[in-house]
Design a protein around this motif. Structure first.
Motif, PDB file in Angstrom:
ATOM      1  N   THR A 132       7.423   4.132 -21.444  1.00 17.99           N
ATOM      2  CA  THR A 132       7.197   2.699 -21.230  1.00 17.99           C
ATOM      3  C   THR A 132       6.335   2.426 -20.012  1.00 17.99           C
ATOM      4  O   THR A 132       5.636   1.420 -19.956  1.00 17.99           O
ATOM      5  CB  THR A 132       8.556   1.988 -21.036  1.00 17.99           C
ATOM      6  OG1 THR A 132       9.464   2.474 -22.004  1.00 17.99           O
ATOM      7  CG2 THR A 132       8.416   0.490 -21.178  1.00 17.99           C
ATOM      8  N   LEU A 133       6.373   3.315 -19.021  1.00 17.40           N
ATOM      9  CA  LEU A 133       5.662   3.093 -17.756  1.00 17.40           C
ATOM     10  C   LEU A 133       4.445   3.991 -17.591  1.00 17.40           C
ATOM     11  O   LEU A 133       3.953   4.157 -16.472  1.00 17.40           O
ATOM     12  CB  LEU A 133       6.615   3.311 -16.567  1.00 17.40           C
ATOM     13  CG  LEU A 133       7.864   2.437 -16.505  1.00 17.40           C
ATOM     14  CD1 LEU A 133       8.725   2.826 -15.318  1.00 17.40           C
ATOM     15  CD2 LEU A 133       7.481   0.966 -16.435  1.00 17.40           C
ATOM     16  N   HIS A 134       3.963   4.576 -18.680  1.00 13.71           N
ATOM     17  CA  HIS A 134       2.877   5.553 -18.525  1.00 13.71           C
ATOM     18  C   HIS A 134       1.602   4.931 -17.945  1.00 13.71           C
ATOM     19  O   HIS A 134       0.736   5.639 -17.432  1.00 13.71           O
ATOM     20  CB  HIS A 134       2.588   6.258 -19.854  1.00 13.71           C
ATOM     21  CG  HIS A 134       1.747   5.456 -20.803  1.00 13.71           C
ATOM     22  ND1 HIS A 134       0.385   5.500 -20.801  1.00 13.71           N
ATOM     23  CD2 HIS A 134       2.101   4.570 -21.772  1.00 13.71           C
ATOM     24  CE1 HIS A 134      -0.088   4.681 -21.731  1.00 13.71           C
ATOM     25  NE2 HIS A 134       0.932   4.098 -22.331  1.00 13.71           N
ATOM     26  N   GLY A 135       1.485   3.609 -17.989  1.00 10.13           N
ATOM     27  CA  GLY A 135       0.315   2.958 -17.390  1.00 10.13           C
ATOM     28  C   GLY A 135       0.192   3.207 -15.902  1.00 10.13           C
ATOM     29  O   GLY A 135      -0.910   3.146 -15.338  1.00 10.13           O
ATOM     30  N   LEU A 136       1.313   3.528 -15.251  1.00 11.09           N
ATOM     31  CA  LEU A 136       1.272   3.789 -13.806  1.00 11.09           C
ATOM     32  C   LEU A 136       0.584   5.104 -13.463  1.00 11.09           C
ATOM     33  O   LEU A 136       0.341   5.379 -12.285  1.00 11.09           O
ATOM     34  CB  LEU A 136       2.696   3.795 -13.235  1.00 11.09           C
ATOM     35  CG  LEU A 136       3.404   2.443 -13.159  1.00 11.09           C
ATOM     36  CD1 LEU A 136       4.820   2.612 -12.622  1.00 11.09           C
ATOM     37  CD2 LEU A 136       2.617   1.467 -12.279  1.00 11.09           C
TER      38      LEU A 136
ATOM     39  N   ALA B 160       1.611  -6.913  -6.601  1.00 10.22           N
ATOM     40  CA  ALA B 160       2.804  -6.641  -7.406  1.00 10.22           C
ATOM     41  C   ALA B 160       2.584  -7.038  -8.864  1.00 10.22           C
ATOM     42  O   ALA B 160       3.011  -6.337  -9.784  1.00 10.22           O
ATOM     43  CB  ALA B 160       4.001  -7.396  -6.822  1.00 10.22           C
ATOM     44  N   VAL B 161       1.896  -8.154  -9.073  1.00  7.00           N
ATOM     45  CA  VAL B 161       1.584  -8.610 -10.430  1.00  7.00           C
ATOM     46  C   VAL B 161       0.699  -7.585 -11.138  1.00  7.00           C
ATOM     47  O   VAL B 161       0.937  -7.229 -12.304  1.00  7.00           O
ATOM     48  CB  VAL B 161       0.901  -9.993 -10.383  1.00  7.00           C
ATOM     49  CG1 VAL B 161       0.191 -10.311 -11.682  1.00  7.00           C
ATOM     50  CG2 VAL B 161       1.927 -11.077 -10.066  1.00  7.00           C
ATOM     51  N   VAL B 162      -0.320  -7.099 -10.449  1.00 10.38           N
ATOM     52  CA  VAL B 162      -1.216  -6.087 -11.040  1.00 10.38           C
ATOM     53  C   VAL B 162      -0.442  -4.801 -11.337  1.00 10.38           C
ATOM     54  O   VAL B 162      -0.632  -4.166 -12.388  1.00 10.38           O
ATOM     55  CB  VAL B 162      -2.407  -5.804 -10.102  1.00 10.38           C
ATOM     56  CG1 VAL B 162      -3.230  -4.622 -10.597  1.00 10.38           C
ATOM     57  CG2 VAL B 162      -3.282  -7.043  -9.965  1.00 10.38           C
ATOM     58  N   LEU B 163       0.443  -4.429 -10.415  1.00 11.86           N
ATOM     59  CA  LEU B 163       1.258  -3.229 -10.607  1.00 11.86           C
ATOM     60  C   LEU B 163       2.130  -3.358 -11.860  1.00 11.86           C
ATOM     61  O   LEU B 163       2.186  -2.441 -12.691  1.00 11.86           O
ATOM     62  CB  LEU B 163       2.136  -3.018  -9.368  1.00 11.86           C
ATOM     63  CG  LEU B 163       2.759  -1.648  -9.138  1.00 11.86           C
ATOM     64  CD1 LEU B 163       1.677  -0.581  -8.989  1.00 11.86           C
ATOM     65  CD2 LEU B 163       3.640  -1.691  -7.907  1.00 11.86           C
ATOM     66  N   ALA B 164       2.771  -4.509 -12.012  1.00 11.62           N
ATOM     67  CA  ALA B 164       3.626  -4.726 -13.185  1.00 11.62           C
ATOM     68  C   ALA B 164       2.808  -4.788 -14.468  1.00 11.62           C
ATOM     69  O   ALA B 164       3.197  -4.220 -15.495  1.00 11.62           O
ATOM     70  CB  ALA B 164       4.432  -6.009 -13.008  1.00 11.62           C
ATOM     71  N   ALA B 165       1.660  -5.469 -14.417  1.00 10.83           N
ATOM     72  CA  ALA B 165       0.806  -5.558 -15.606  1.00 10.83           C
ATOM     73  C   ALA B 165       0.314  -4.177 -16.031  1.00 10.83           C
ATOM     74  O   ALA B 165       0.206  -3.880 -17.233  1.00 10.83           O
ATOM     75  CB  ALA B 165      -0.379  -6.482 -15.330  1.00 10.83           C
TER      76      ALA B 165
ATOM     77  N   TYR C 112       0.821  -1.218   0.000  1.00 17.44           N
ATOM     78  CA  TYR C 112       0.000   0.000   0.000  1.00 17.44           C
ATOM     79  C   TYR C 112       0.854   1.266   0.000  1.00 17.44           C
ATOM     80  O   TYR C 112       0.509   2.248  -0.652  1.00 17.44           O
ATOM     81  CB  TYR C 112      -0.964  -0.012   1.182  1.00 17.44           C
ATOM     82  CG  TYR C 112      -1.766  -1.280   1.248  1.00 17.44           C
ATOM     83  CD1 TYR C 112      -2.537  -1.693   0.159  1.00 17.44           C
ATOM     84  CD2 TYR C 112      -1.736  -2.113   2.368  1.00 17.44           C
ATOM     85  CE1 TYR C 112      -3.259  -2.874   0.188  1.00 17.44           C
ATOM     86  CE2 TYR C 112      -2.462  -3.288   2.411  1.00 17.44           C
ATOM     87  CZ  TYR C 112      -3.213  -3.668   1.323  1.00 17.44           C
ATOM     88  OH  TYR C 112      -3.925  -4.845   1.353  1.00 17.44           O
ATOM     89  N   SER C 113       1.966   1.263   0.727  1.00 15.34           N
ATOM     90  CA  SER C 113       2.806   2.460   0.707  1.00 15.34           C
ATOM     91  C   SER C 113       3.517   2.601  -0.641  1.00 15.34           C
ATOM     92  O   SER C 113       3.796   3.715  -1.088  1.00 15.34           O
ATOM     93  CB  SER C 113       3.832   2.431   1.850  1.00 15.34           C
ATOM     94  OG  SER C 113       4.864   1.527   1.611  1.00 15.34           O
ATOM     95  N   THR C 114       3.782   1.473  -1.311  1.00 16.95           N
ATOM     96  CA  THR C 114       4.365   1.529  -2.657  1.00 16.95           C
ATOM     97  C   THR C 114       3.399   2.184  -3.629  1.00 16.95           C
ATOM     98  O   THR C 114       3.769   3.094  -4.379  1.00 16.95           O
ATOM     99  CB  THR C 114       4.736   0.113  -3.136  1.00 16.95           C
ATOM    100  OG1 THR C 114       5.703  -0.447  -2.249  1.00 16.95           O
ATOM    101  CG2 THR C 114       5.295   0.145  -4.547  1.00 16.95           C
ATOM    102  N   VAL C 115       2.146   1.746  -3.603  1.00 18.70           N
ATOM    103  CA  VAL C 115       1.126   2.319  -4.485  1.00 18.70           C
ATOM    104  C   VAL C 115       0.882   3.782  -4.137  1.00 18.70           C
ATOM    105  O   VAL C 115       0.825   4.652  -5.018  1.00 18.70           O
ATOM    106  CB  VAL C 115      -0.186   1.514  -4.390  1.00 18.70           C
ATOM    107  CG1 VAL C 115      -1.315   2.216  -5.153  1.00 18.70           C
ATOM    108  CG2 VAL C 115       0.020   0.101  -4.931  1.00 18.70           C
ATOM    109  N   LEU C 116       0.756   4.074  -2.832  1.00 18.35           N
ATOM    110  CA  LEU C 116       0.493   5.450  -2.391  1.00 18.35           C
ATOM    111  C   LEU C 116       1.661   6.360  -2.741  1.00 18.35           C
ATOM    112  O   LEU C 116       1.459   7.477  -3.250  1.00 18.35           O
ATOM    113  CB  LEU C 116       0.229   5.469  -0.882  1.00 18.35           C
ATOM    114  CG  LEU C 116      -0.102   6.828  -0.267  1.00 18.35           C
ATOM    115  CD1 LEU C 116      -1.409   7.375  -0.840  1.00 18.35           C
ATOM    116  CD2 LEU C 116      -0.186   6.718   1.254  1.00 18.35           C
TER     117      LEU C 116
END
Length: 200
Positions: free
Chosen positions: A42-46, A90-95, A22-26
């Motif tokens: 490359t990471l614009h999905g984030l 983490a999988v969702v974050l990477a996807a 959660y702190s990673t996402v936040l």
């Protein structure tokens, strides 16, 4: 972004999410929203992490984790639940991050990110289980505060100095491989004691 930087980003985010999802996402969401972090194409999905709904959800979950992680045995119950949640997160974050990449490359990165997250989570959970057997609460709180600092630091390192992050995570993975049997044995025994305690 070349292949090595992609790998560094994947492993760094996976490591951070395994410690504190959660702190990673936040942290990522706030950094993107307030312009502290400029994402490569490359990471614009984030960029979705900067959405107010995501920030609110991550903030509430982060607050709950911050408090619960300071309480002996509550932290281990929390970790047992998050044995599934953190790697999946983490999988969702990477996807999300690598949505525009070739599907084969994306799948490889997603698997690596989830695997590193599971490894860092398992190491963290096993360490906290061991410390919970100590009668004094200070070591537990100290370790929790170290985890609170380690996750955002790893996110910063991954986005600012990916090669250093890559070296650190690879070093961790070597250590994890060496200690994996002990870590899993400690986790299995600790979670079994928690299960018996909850059923008593």
């Amino acid at each position: 972004m070349d292949a090595v930087h992609l790998l560094a980003t994947t492993l760094g985010l996976g490591f951070a999410a395994g410690l504190r999802l959660y702190s990673t996402v936040l942290g990522l969401g706030l950094a993107i929203r307030f312009g502290f972090l400029r994402l490569p194409e490359t990471l614009h999905g984030l960029e979705v992490l900067a959405h107010p709904a995501v920030l609110i959800a991550a903030g509430v979950a982060f607050a709950a984790e911050f408090v619960g992680d300071k309480i002996p045995w509550v932290d281990s119950v929390w970790d047992s639940v998050h044995t599934i949640i953190r790697p999946i997160g983490a999988v969702v974050l990477a996807a999300t991050a690598f949505a525009d990449l070739d599907p084969v490359v994306r799948l490889v990165l997603v698997i690596l990110c989830g695997g590193v997250a599971l490894s860092s989570h398992a190491t963290k959970a096993a360490t906290r289980l061991a410390v919970n057997h100590s009668p004094e609460p200070f070591s537990n709180v100290a370790l929790s505060l170290m985890g609170d600092a380690a996750a955002p630091f790893m996110v910063w390192l991954t986005t600012s100095h990916p090669m250093i992050a890559l070296v650190l995570v690879l070093g961790f993975l070597v250590m994890f491989a060496w200690l994996a049997r002990r870590i899993w044995r400690l986790l299995r025994g600790g979670f079994e004691r928690l299960r018996r305690w909850s059923m008593a």
